[in-house]
Design an enzyme around this catalytic site. Sequence first.
Site, PDB file in Angstrom:
ATOM      1  CE  LYS A 160       8.482  -0.821   4.126  1.00 38.39           C
ATOM      2  NZ  LYS A 160       9.671  -2.416   3.683  1.00 38.39           N
TER       3      LYS A 160
HETATM    4  N1  PMP Z   1      10.749  -3.878  -2.204  1.00 42.21           N
HETATM    5  C1  PMP Z   1      10.906  -5.157  -0.706  1.00 42.21           C
HETATM    6  C2  PMP Z   1       9.943  -6.156  -0.282  1.00 42.21           C
HETATM    7  C3  PMP Z   1      11.520  -3.863   0.588  1.00 42.21           C
HETATM    8  O1  PMP Z   1      11.383  -4.359   1.203  1.00 42.21           O
HETATM    9  C4  PMP Z   1      11.317  -2.254   0.108  1.00 42.21           C
HETATM   10  C5  PMP Z   1      12.362  -1.877   0.921  1.00 42.21           C
HETATM   11  N2  PMP Z   1      10.939  -0.846   1.699  1.00 42.21           N
HETATM   12  C6  PMP Z   1      11.891  -2.121  -1.712  1.00 42.21           C
HETATM   13  C7  PMP Z   1      11.535  -3.026  -2.237  1.00 42.21           C
HETATM   14  C8  PMP Z   1      11.826  -0.687  -2.007  1.00 42.21           C
HETATM   15  O2  PMP Z   1      10.665   0.135  -1.317  1.00 42.21           O
HETATM   16  P1  PMP Z   1      11.388   1.762  -1.094  1.00 42.21           P
HETATM   17  O3  PMP Z   1      11.897   2.164  -2.695  1.00 42.21           O
HETATM   18  O4  PMP Z   1      10.648   2.140  -1.120  1.00 42.21           O
HETATM   19  O5  PMP Z   1      12.370   1.487  -0.247  1.00 42.21           O
END
Ligand code: PMP
Length: 308
Positions: A160
């Site tokens: 991320k």
């Molecule tokens: N995909 C992307 C590109 C994101 O930015 C997010 C948000 N963090 C998610 C999926 C969902 O991840 P999470 O459930 O861990 O927030």
Amino acid sequence: MKPEDEKSKIWFNGKFIDWWDAKIHVMSHVVHYGSSIFEGMRCYATRKGSAIFRLSDHIKRFYDSTKIYRMPIPFRPEEIEQACIDIVNVNQLKSAYIRPVVFRGYNTLGVDPTACPVEVAIAVLNWGAYLGEDAINNGVDVRVSSWNRMHPNTHPALAKTGANYMNSQLIKLEAKMDNYAEGIALSTHGFVCEGSGENIFLVRNDQIFTPTIGSSILPGITRDSVFKIAREFGYEVKETVIPREMLYIADELFFTGTAAEVSPIRSVDKISIGSGKRGPVTEKIQRRFFDIIETGDDDDYGWLTFVK
Ligand code: PMP
């Protein structure tokens, strides 16, 4: 940022400082090359008290991302977890969006980041429903983006990183420009990946599908939560390759994410999905998800970390 956010303290390299003092130099490596990694999690005001949702899983992903990018965080995971709890308490918040970020700071302008210090900050924000209050109940209208998600072995999607969100911005800006709430990006092979900031699920013939983690997606924590909740209702989510046209003929579609939570999708490219309203499987999963975070009860998976 809201005025109340700006009154809060920020945890910066181990110390709590005032919002406006949390500054970096414009010649920091991160400003030029996108060298940052971040997390986003929510602290919910449950009826049993304030609790951070899946804190240790978010921090695990934070460290996983830094490992991929050889960006060693100068703190132990337990220290970062504690700082996330402390930042909520120091700011006397009941609910919050928590944003830890680690980045390469000021030293050289060369692409090689090793001489640049690794700095860490954790901030808190007041943040409501990401796709709007109405989205949770009635769903959103989305388009398939003309932009693709990153090809594997370019920008690793499992990390991320700030830089990955340049791609997300292209997807989101295009969608907003055309009056859609969000865009769904396909892979460079033409298969469904995810939204600019959400994972996606598809229901068809009473089965639930989602793209595999090898499909250039972020391994969402909410996505994993949905796997577990779906299992309670007798569904084994199938991680598979999903062609674009499956979106149009789905019975139900929904997004998941820390910000978006569980949000139904009611149309894609102006094609109505199922009944054009939130479907029954989406509603069941949503209800169980919201029950846990609203009541603080039946936390069978140990997802809640109470801050007091
Ligand atoms: N995909 C992307 C590109 C994101 O930015 C997010 C948000 N963090 C998610 C999926 C969902 O991840 P999470 O459930 O861990 O927030």
